[in-house]
Design a protein around this motif. Structure first.
Motif, PDB file in Angstrom:
ATOM      1  N   THR A  95       0.826  -1.209   0.000  1.00  0.00           N
ATOM      2  CA  THR A  95       0.000   0.000   0.000  1.00  0.00           C
ATOM      3  C   THR A  95       0.857   1.254   0.000  1.00  0.00           C
ATOM      4  O   THR A  95       0.572   2.227  -0.708  1.00  0.00           O
ATOM      5  CB  THR A  95      -0.931   0.014   1.223  1.00  0.00           C
ATOM      6  OG1 THR A  95      -1.747  -1.160   1.220  1.00  0.00           O
ATOM      7  CG2 THR A  95      -1.811   1.256   1.226  1.00  0.00           C
ATOM      8  N   GLU A  98       2.290   1.818  -3.509  1.00  0.00           N
ATOM      9  CA  GLU A  98       1.288   2.295  -4.473  1.00  0.00           C
ATOM     10  C   GLU A  98       0.989   3.773  -4.269  1.00  0.00           C
ATOM     11  O   GLU A  98       0.717   4.502  -5.233  1.00  0.00           O
ATOM     12  CB  GLU A  98       0.009   1.459  -4.342  1.00  0.00           C
ATOM     13  CG  GLU A  98      -0.898   1.515  -5.553  1.00  0.00           C
ATOM     14  CD  GLU A  98      -0.256   0.941  -6.796  1.00  0.00           C
ATOM     15  OE1 GLU A  98      -0.411   1.557  -7.875  1.00  0.00           O
ATOM     16  OE2 GLU A  98       0.402  -0.115  -6.699  1.00  0.00           O
ATOM     17  N   SER A  99       1.052   4.224  -3.027  1.00  0.00           N
ATOM     18  CA  SER A  99       0.699   5.613  -2.721  1.00  0.00           C
ATOM     19  C   SER A  99       1.829   6.600  -3.026  1.00  0.00           C
ATOM     20  O   SER A  99       1.635   7.819  -2.925  1.00  0.00           O
ATOM     21  CB  SER A  99       0.301   5.742  -1.250  1.00  0.00           C
ATOM     22  OG  SER A  99       1.413   5.477  -0.397  1.00  0.00           O
ATOM     23  N   LYS A 103      -1.914   7.489 -10.040  1.00  0.00           N
ATOM     24  CA  LYS A 103      -2.192   6.490 -11.081  1.00  0.00           C
ATOM     25  C   LYS A 103      -1.599   6.920 -12.413  1.00  0.00           C
ATOM     26  O   LYS A 103      -1.012   6.109 -13.136  1.00  0.00           O
ATOM     27  CB  LYS A 103      -3.704   6.287 -11.207  1.00  0.00           C
ATOM     28  CG  LYS A 103      -4.091   5.231 -12.238  1.00  0.00           C
ATOM     29  CD  LYS A 103      -5.604   5.048 -12.304  1.00  0.00           C
ATOM     30  CE  LYS A 103      -5.976   4.004 -13.358  1.00  0.00           C
ATOM     31  NZ  LYS A 103      -7.454   3.823 -13.434  1.00  0.00           N
ATOM     32  N   TRP A 106       2.203   6.411 -12.353  1.00  0.00           N
ATOM     33  CA  TRP A 106       2.552   5.004 -12.533  1.00  0.00           C
ATOM     34  C   TRP A 106       2.431   4.595 -13.997  1.00  0.00           C
ATOM     35  O   TRP A 106       3.310   3.912 -14.548  1.00  0.00           O
ATOM     36  CB  TRP A 106       1.665   4.106 -11.674  1.00  0.00           C
ATOM     37  CG  TRP A 106       2.060   4.014 -10.233  1.00  0.00           C
ATOM     38  CD1 TRP A 106       1.355   4.438  -9.147  1.00  0.00           C
ATOM     39  CD2 TRP A 106       3.282   3.452  -9.713  1.00  0.00           C
ATOM     40  NE1 TRP A 106       2.048   4.178  -7.992  1.00  0.00           N
ATOM     41  CE2 TRP A 106       3.232   3.572  -8.296  1.00  0.00           C
ATOM     42  CE3 TRP A 106       4.400   2.860 -10.295  1.00  0.00           C
ATOM     43  CZ2 TRP A 106       4.256   3.124  -7.465  1.00  0.00           C
ATOM     44  CZ3 TRP A 106       5.429   2.412  -9.471  1.00  0.00           C
ATOM     45  CH2 TRP A 106       5.353   2.547  -8.079  1.00  0.00           C
ATOM     46  N   LYS A 158       8.472  -1.941  -5.744  1.00  0.00           N
ATOM     47  CA  LYS A 158       7.364  -2.890  -5.936  1.00  0.00           C
ATOM     48  C   LYS A 158       7.898  -4.307  -6.082  1.00  0.00           C
ATOM     49  O   LYS A 158       7.345  -5.262  -5.521  1.00  0.00           O
ATOM     50  CB  LYS A 158       6.575  -2.517  -7.197  1.00  0.00           C
ATOM     51  CG  LYS A 158       5.471  -1.518  -7.004  1.00  0.00           C
ATOM     52  CD  LYS A 158       4.595  -1.449  -8.249  1.00  0.00           C
ATOM     53  CE  LYS A 158       3.381  -0.580  -8.028  1.00  0.00           C
ATOM     54  NZ  LYS A 158       2.470  -0.575  -9.202  1.00  0.00           N
TER      55      LYS A 158
END
Length: 354
Positions: A95, A98-99, A103, A106, A158
């Motif tokens: 999490t 991703e933050s 979006k 990314w 990641k």
């Protein structure tokens, strides 16, 4: 008959004639030497003028450069510290990773560019280029995809979270330095880069693929053309560290690929071997290490192994090593703060995992 002063000829003694001849010869030699020195000074001055802007952009006096170069054993010390901490590294959660980016961010850093099939000129015939970069020759490639940007710290994080792969040596407690999510990941070996590429369903580019992506088909020296323009790239300590992979949009390649000159040297898939028709000494391509024989002497010892090719130059390097035809090389297990990578893929397998 009297001899007048008008028709009297002065005959020099042989000794005086020889002396004057030596003086004239010496004068000629001195003039020639001064002319040669003048030409040399002019050429050197021109070189200084071409490099002047790079020097003025350096983040410290270049006479202090040795203080900023990684010592031979420094990576070993980092490795020991890293290994001692690996079982205590907190790292990121999925999490948290991703933050780090939106979006849209990314999607952008994960984007790839299609390079069309066809031939291009690889290498160079420039006399002053390093011998491993010659000769220029034509290579034909099928179409392929290549990452628009080098792999960033955020992307690599990641991978580390998903696979429990060992983080790079310069990450503390399993985390990259704050604010550096969009900088290229460094301190990764060829094996680390290959493992990441496999995880995302891609591969490392061949050096031919890398070079075509960076220079197009017209044989240019840098992604933007044939003139070194320091404002288009991060090299020669003009920043003093890596920069975000999107920091130099005016250094983009003919195909729209970023950071193909400067910032980090990028691992490719290939072994370091001579080009067809190369006149480079064969010993250059054989893996060697330096070993101390006693307190005062060292030997360069063949290992029986081979090097892998890196491309693109770096934030530390000579700006002319950032030419897209230049081939750097290192052992596959080496890692450095100016080694990074990007991925490629065949047409049919592009985008298996982002």
């Amino acid at each position: 008959m009297a001899v007048t002063s008008a028709n009297r000829k002065t005959v020099l003694p042989a000794v005086d004639y020889a002396r004057r001849k030596r003086y004239l010869s010496a004068t000629f030699v001195i003039c020639f030497v001064l002319l040669a020195i003048g030409i040399t000074l002019y050429v050197v001055n021109q070189g200084f003028e071409h490099m002047g802007e790079m020097r003025t952009r350096a983040t410290y006096e270049l006479k202090d450069e040795l203080l900023h170069i990684r010592a031979a054993g420094e990576d070993l010390v980092l490795h020991r510290e890293h290994e001692a901490e690996k079982n205590h590294a907190a790292g990121y959660s999925a999490t948290e990773i991703e933050s780090l980016l939106s979006k849209e961010e990314w999607l952008e850093i994960n984007s790839m560019v299609l390079i069309p099939e066809g031939a291009f000129s690889m290498g160079t015939d420039l006399e002053r280029a390093d011998v491993q970069n010659r000769p220029q020759h034509t290579v034909k490639l099928p179409a392929f995809w290549i990452d628009k940007y080098p792999v960033t710290n955020a992307q690599y994080a990641k991978f580390v979270v998903a696979t429990s792969h060992r983080p790079p040596l310069n990450w503390k407690k399993g985390k990259f330095p704050e604010g550096e999510m969009l900088r290229p990941v460094t301190m990764v070996s060829w094996h680390d880069a290959t493992a990441y590429a496999k995880w995302v369903g891609k591969r490392l580019p061949s050096e031919a693929e890398w070079e075509k992506s960076g220079r197009g088909t017209d044989g240019r020296r840098w992604p933007w053309g044939n003139k070194m323009e320091p404002e288009r790239l991060n090299t020669y300590y003009n920043v003093g560290s890596t920069t975000n992979v999107n920091a130099y949009p005016n250094g983009i390649s003919p195909y729209g690929i970023m950071d193909m000159a400067g910032n980090v040297n990028e691992w490719t898939a290939d072994d370091f071997v001579p080009y067809p028709g190369s006149d480079a000494p064969s010993d250059l391509f054989k893996g060697k290490v330096v070993r101390a024989t006693n307190k005062k002497e060292v030997d360069i010892v063949p290992t029986g192994g081979s090097y892998k090719v890196l491309r693109g130059g770096s934030w530390k390097g000579d700006p002319f090593s950032s030419a897209v035809f230049h081939r750097n090389f290192a052992f596959a297990n080496y890692a450095s703060d100016f080694f990074g990578f990007r991925c490629a893929s065949n047409i049919e397998v592009k985008g298996k995992k982002e």
